[in-house]
Structure formats: structure tokens, C-alpha cells
Motif scaffolding. Sequence first.
Motif, short mmCIF file in Angstrom:
data_model
loop_
_atom_site.label_atom_id
_atom_site.label_comp_id
_atom_site.label_asym_id
_atom_site.label_seq_id
_atom_site.Cartn_x
_atom_site.Cartn_y
_atom_site.Cartn_z
N LEU A 1 1.95 25.76 48.51
CA LEU A 1 1.83 25.73 50.30
C LEU A 1 1.77 26.35 50.90
N CYS A 2 2.74 26.98 51.30
CA CYS A 2 2.10 28.18 52.46
C CYS A 2 0.80 28.95 52.38
N ARG A 3 0.81 28.83 51.31
CA ARG A 3 -0.34 30.44 50.78
C ARG A 3 -1.46 29.66 51.45
N MET A 4 -1.66 28.15 51.05
CA MET A 4 -2.92 27.22 51.30
C MET A 4 -3.31 27.03 52.49
N VAL A 5 -2.44 27.04 52.54
CA VAL A 5 -3.16 26.69 54.49
C VAL A 5 -2.67 27.99 55.69
N GLN A 6 -2.36 28.96 54.89
CA GLN A 6 -2.34 29.82 55.63
C GLN A 6 -4.57 29.97 54.82
N ASP A 7 -4.60 30.38 54.13
CA ASP A 7 -5.45 30.55 53.53
C ASP A 7 -6.86 29.68 54.02
N MET A 8 -6.45 28.10 54.29
CA MET A 8 -7.70 26.94 55.12
C MET A 8 -7.72 27.24 56.76
N ILE A 9 -6.60 28.05 57.18
CA ILE A 9 -6.92 28.50 58.77
C ILE A 9 -7.79 29.41 58.62
N THR A 10 -7.30 30.22 57.65
CA THR A 10 -7.37 32.32 58.53
C THR A 10 -9.29 32.42 57.29
N ASN A 11 -9.23 31.17 56.85
CA ASN A 11 -10.19 31.87 56.47
C ASN A 11 -10.65 32.45 54.89
N MET A 12 -9.47 32.57 53.92
CA MET A 12 -8.64 33.92 53.16
C MET A 12 -8.29 34.82 53.59
N GLY A 13 -8.31 34.79 55.14
CA GLY A 13 -7.57 36.41 55.50
C GLY A 13 -8.48 37.15 55.94
N LYS A 14 -9.69 36.11 56.06
CA LYS A 14 -11.04 36.92 56.63
C LYS A 14 -11.14 36.69 57.60
N GLY A 15 -10.67 35.59 58.41
CA GLY A 15 -11.23 35.10 60.21
C GLY A 15 -11.66 34.55 59.73
N ASN A 16 -10.65 32.86 60.20
CA ASN A 16 -11.32 31.62 60.30
C ASN A 16 -12.17 31.15 61.97
N PRO A 17 -13.66 30.79 62.51
CA PRO A 17 -14.05 30.80 64.43
C PRO A 17 -13.47 29.16 63.75
N GLU A 18 -13.06 28.18 62.81
CA GLU A 18 -13.35 26.81 62.96
C GLU A 18 -11.22 26.78 64.24
N PHE A 19 -11.45 27.92 64.11
CA PHE A 19 -9.84 27.25 64.87
C PHE A 19 -8.89 28.90 65.41
N THR A 20 -9.94 28.93 66.06
CA THR A 20 -9.26 30.60 66.15
C THR A 20 -9.06 29.84 68.27
N ASN A 21 -9.90 28.73 68.12
CA ASN A 21 -9.95 27.64 69.59
C ASN A 21 -9.51 26.89 69.48
N LEU A 22 -8.00 27.49 69.29
CA LEU A 22 -7.21 25.68 69.50
C LEU A 22 -6.53 25.55 71.28
N PRO A 23 -6.26 24.72 72.40
CA PRO A 23 -5.80 24.33 73.74
C PRO A 23 -4.32 25.21 73.23
N ARG A 24 -3.81 25.38 72.65
CA ARG A 24 -2.56 26.58 73.50
C ARG A 24 -1.66 26.95 71.37
N LYS A 25 -1.03 27.77 71.58
CA LYS A 25 -0.35 28.53 70.30
C LYS A 25 0.23 26.91 69.18
N PHE A 26 0.79 26.82 67.91
CA PHE A 26 0.51 25.60 66.99
C PHE A 26 1.47 26.25 65.99
N ASN A 27 2.54 25.62 65.52
CA ASN A 27 3.24 26.53 64.32
C ASN A 27 3.81 25.00 63.63
N ILE A 28 3.91 25.56 62.06
CA ILE A 28 4.14 24.55 60.97
C ILE A 28 4.61 25.15 59.99
N ALA A 29 5.76 24.82 59.74
CA ALA A 29 7.02 24.79 58.97
C ALA A 29 7.15 23.67 57.15
N ILE A 30 7.01 23.94 56.21
CA ILE A 30 7.09 23.13 55.08
C ILE A 30 8.08 23.62 54.08
#
Length: 522
Positions: free
Chosen positions: A159-188
Motif C-alpha cells: 500500500l505504501c509503495r502504491m501510494v508513493q507510485d501514484m504520487i510520483t508517477n513510479m518515481g519519474k516525477g508527477n506534475p499533478e502533485f508538485t503544487n500542493l498548497p503546502r507539505k503533506f504527510n500520509i501514514a498507513i
Amino acid sequence: MTNAGEATPTQNKFERIKSEKDGLVLKQELDYLAEIGWEAMEEADRDYRLRVLGLFYRTVTPGKFMLRMRLANGILSAYQMRVLAEIVQHYGDEGNADITTRQNIQLRQIRLEDVPDIYRKLEQAGLTSVQSGVDNVRNITGSPLAGIDPDELIDTRGLCRMVQDMITNMGKGNPEFTNLPRKFNIAIAGCRDNSVHAELNDIGFIPAYKNDTIGFNVIVGGMFSPKRYEASVPMNAWVPPQDVVALSRAILEVYRDHGLRANRQKSRLMYLIDKWGIEKFREEIEKRFGEVGGTLPLQSAAEKDEFLWEKKDYIGVYKQKQPGLNFVGLHIPVGRMYAQDMFDLARIAEVYGSGEIRFTVEQNLIIPNIPDTRMEAFLKEPILERFSVNPENLMRGLVSCTGSQFCGFALIETKNRALAFVKALEAELTLPQPIRIHWTGCPNSCGQPQVADIGLMGTKGRKNGKVVEAVDIWMGGKVGYEAELGSRVMKSIPCDDLKPVLRDLLVEHFGAKPKQSLVLSH
């Protein structure tokens, strides 16, 4: 909506920088930047946008950067640890690495001219540092015993890996989520002892049964900032494991599109929840949840969650759920490692275990999958003299942020001072149980003093008419079952005067007693 749009006069500095250029663009410019050097870089690129790639310029060490990795669930292989060790080793005595309170690792003293080669090595090793800084989602934390805990409810690794892959586009970088209003933390969390401090996160997934099915209750909005310290609040939602990624995406998209941006001190997720109220917030999340593939309707929370136990620190030798195998938790003083330490840890993880290494949010380290037959030899390894399986009670619970040695935000030096204080106090006192002392260099609270038995927050004070390094003291933090944030009990105690104050607190509140030899000598 994935961007804040074009720059406008009303935007604050950071929103303007983001609207002008996404930091991910710098990934294509690294060879050029390495060639021109840090001094010739555009200031916004050097001081802000590079952080989107995990590279942090440090004003206190001019010309040197910190590199923050991404390690979903805090897990890496011995091979990957060796790759990181080689990077640190390149910088000689100056190079080091710190385990963070998000199960992550930060490498220090990196030079810009080396970055293209470093990034190539990381990619070859299956590692990434992308989107680990500024207005991005930080490292996704998960249960450090995922897959090996005899009492586990849900294995959080995938689950942690899939959430990370969604946010980062499998580690390549994902412009969908590089412009949040502020930093953000997720814990599972997948265990019963809240090993990830779920309540400190913008999204916390807490194991809970509903209709005899194990899934997660969801809490939202936890934050530490200079102006406000808040634990997460219940969202009245329960999801099965297969909907964790969709719900994370839904919350991130709503926050990205509707979060407050005018004042950076009031732009974390909790401020949006304050503005809307939790019911409207949940309604907006449910709409988006359906749009991104979540199972509708979004179910209400289970009546109770499964956080039932006091928190463990996992230091020592423990049986795994796999017969004949053990995991060993090593205490890493204030999380700091040097190149040779990292090589040694990688070696023993391979020789005695399965070549896997795990980090905890207490800045310590676990080596799993050690057979019973190899345990005696493992415990004789010389590196365990430095990284103990049975540290003293004060050292055992010590946590510290980076401090002013390497961080420009810090108002005081922390790591070296924390170690010195604990050694001095342990020489004088006997403690009946471990005491958690957390140091943080400034009100950003990277060292999380609000969850500690004794929390020390860097500030400035006055002594003999001069401004000196000082701390505010927090007490009453509780972790694990029914976690609570502590409160500030003393202000601006000069660090030079701190030792007797700590000594008295330990005696009065935690049952510390002077060592017999000291009593006799008086």
C-alpha cells in the motif's frame, strides 16, 4: 486543476515561484546546472525548485546540499544501502546520513557537480528522491514490522509503495502533485500499536474491522507548524485496503484544488477542514473519490479502531511470525550514520538476514529475517557496540532533528548536544524505564517534541544580558494507544543551564534516582 496558474501580484513568493516553473523541469537541466555551479544558479531554482527533486541547498554549509530520499514504508535493500554509503563516502569525514522521523534517510554535504552522476546511480539502484521537499507529499510511512509482525492486521508494504507510485508517477516525477498548497504527510498503519504516529499526519489510515472485514478508519489534518500543533481528526470514513490509493488521491486532489494558498502559515490541510467543516470536507472527498475509481458510497467509520496497545520501540531481538526467524532492532544514536556504518549495516543484513533493512520513526533501524541459528554470531558483530540492541533507558528514547549544524532554520545545535546531555545524565542517574526525550531546533518541530515525555524546542533566550541558545520544554506527550500531544511547561531555558533542569524533571516525574556511587561521594 494541477497548477496555481500564471503568476499574479497577489500571490505570495512561493506560489509565484511555483507558477513560473515546476521544479520537475530541473531534472532535465541537471548536467547544465552541475556545469555552471551553485553560485551561478537562479536563486529560486537553487533554494526552492531543486527541493522538488529532493535536493536542499543549505546556507549554513555554502555550496553543499542535503539529499532527501523517498523510501516507501522505510524499507531498502543492503545493495541500496551500499549505493547510499558510496555517495556519502565520496565526501570523506564531512559526509554523513541521518535517519528521519519519517522512516527516511537524508544524505549530507552533497556537491552540485556530483548530482547528475548520483541521480544516475540512484535510478540504477531503484531509488528516488523525487518530490520529497517543499509543497509535496513527504515519505509514506508504514508499519516497520509489515509482513513479519506475529500480530499484524494488514501488511502495509504494498500500500505504501502504491501510494508513493501514484504520487510520483513510479518515481519519474508527477506534475499533478508538485503544487500542493503546502507539505503533506500520509501514514498507513497495519498493527495494533500505532507505530507510525498516525495522528501526526494529514492522512492517517488506522486498522479497523467493519462487518468482519479488516480495513482502515481514516483521520485527517494532523500537523506541526510554528503557529499551530494539531492531532488529526476523524473523517468518519472507512475504506478496505484496495481503496487506500483512491482515497489518498481524492484527498490530495481536493486539497490541491481548494486548499488555502494566500498565507503559508495557514495553508496546511487542517485549515481547509476548519474553513469547510468536517462534514462538507467529507462530502467533497466522497465526490472526488468516486471520480478517481473509489468504491461508492464512501463508508462511515467503523465503531472502533484496532490501536489497542502501548507503542513499542522494537529495539532488541524479537520473534517474527515466520517460524525460526527473528528481527533485531538496533538503536542508532540520534539517527546519524557515516559511510563505514552504512557499509557494515548492509553487510550484516546480507550475511545474517535476507539483505533487507528497515527504518523506524524513532530514527532507528531493524534487520529482519535472521534465523535462530545465526543469532548468536549476529549479536557478536562489532557494529553492535556502536548501534546497541540494549541501550540505556535515556539513550533508548532519544530523538533529534538536524539542528543548526546543517539546517538554516534551526535556532540551536541539537544532535551533538542531545548526545552529550544524555551521556552526562546517564552517568548521574538510574532510570527505571525508558524516557523519550525529543530535541527539535526550531518551531517547525521536525523532532516532534510534542509527542515526547520531555520535548525540547530550540529558541533564543537571555543570560547575563546576552542572547543565547535556549529551549522551550514540553511534557506530557503520549504515543501509541490513545496518543496525545503534550504542552509547553517552561520557556526559554538557556542550554547552558539545562542539565540540572532536566535532572530535576527526571527525578520528580520519572522516578530517576542518583547512582549509588554519586550518593556515597556526597
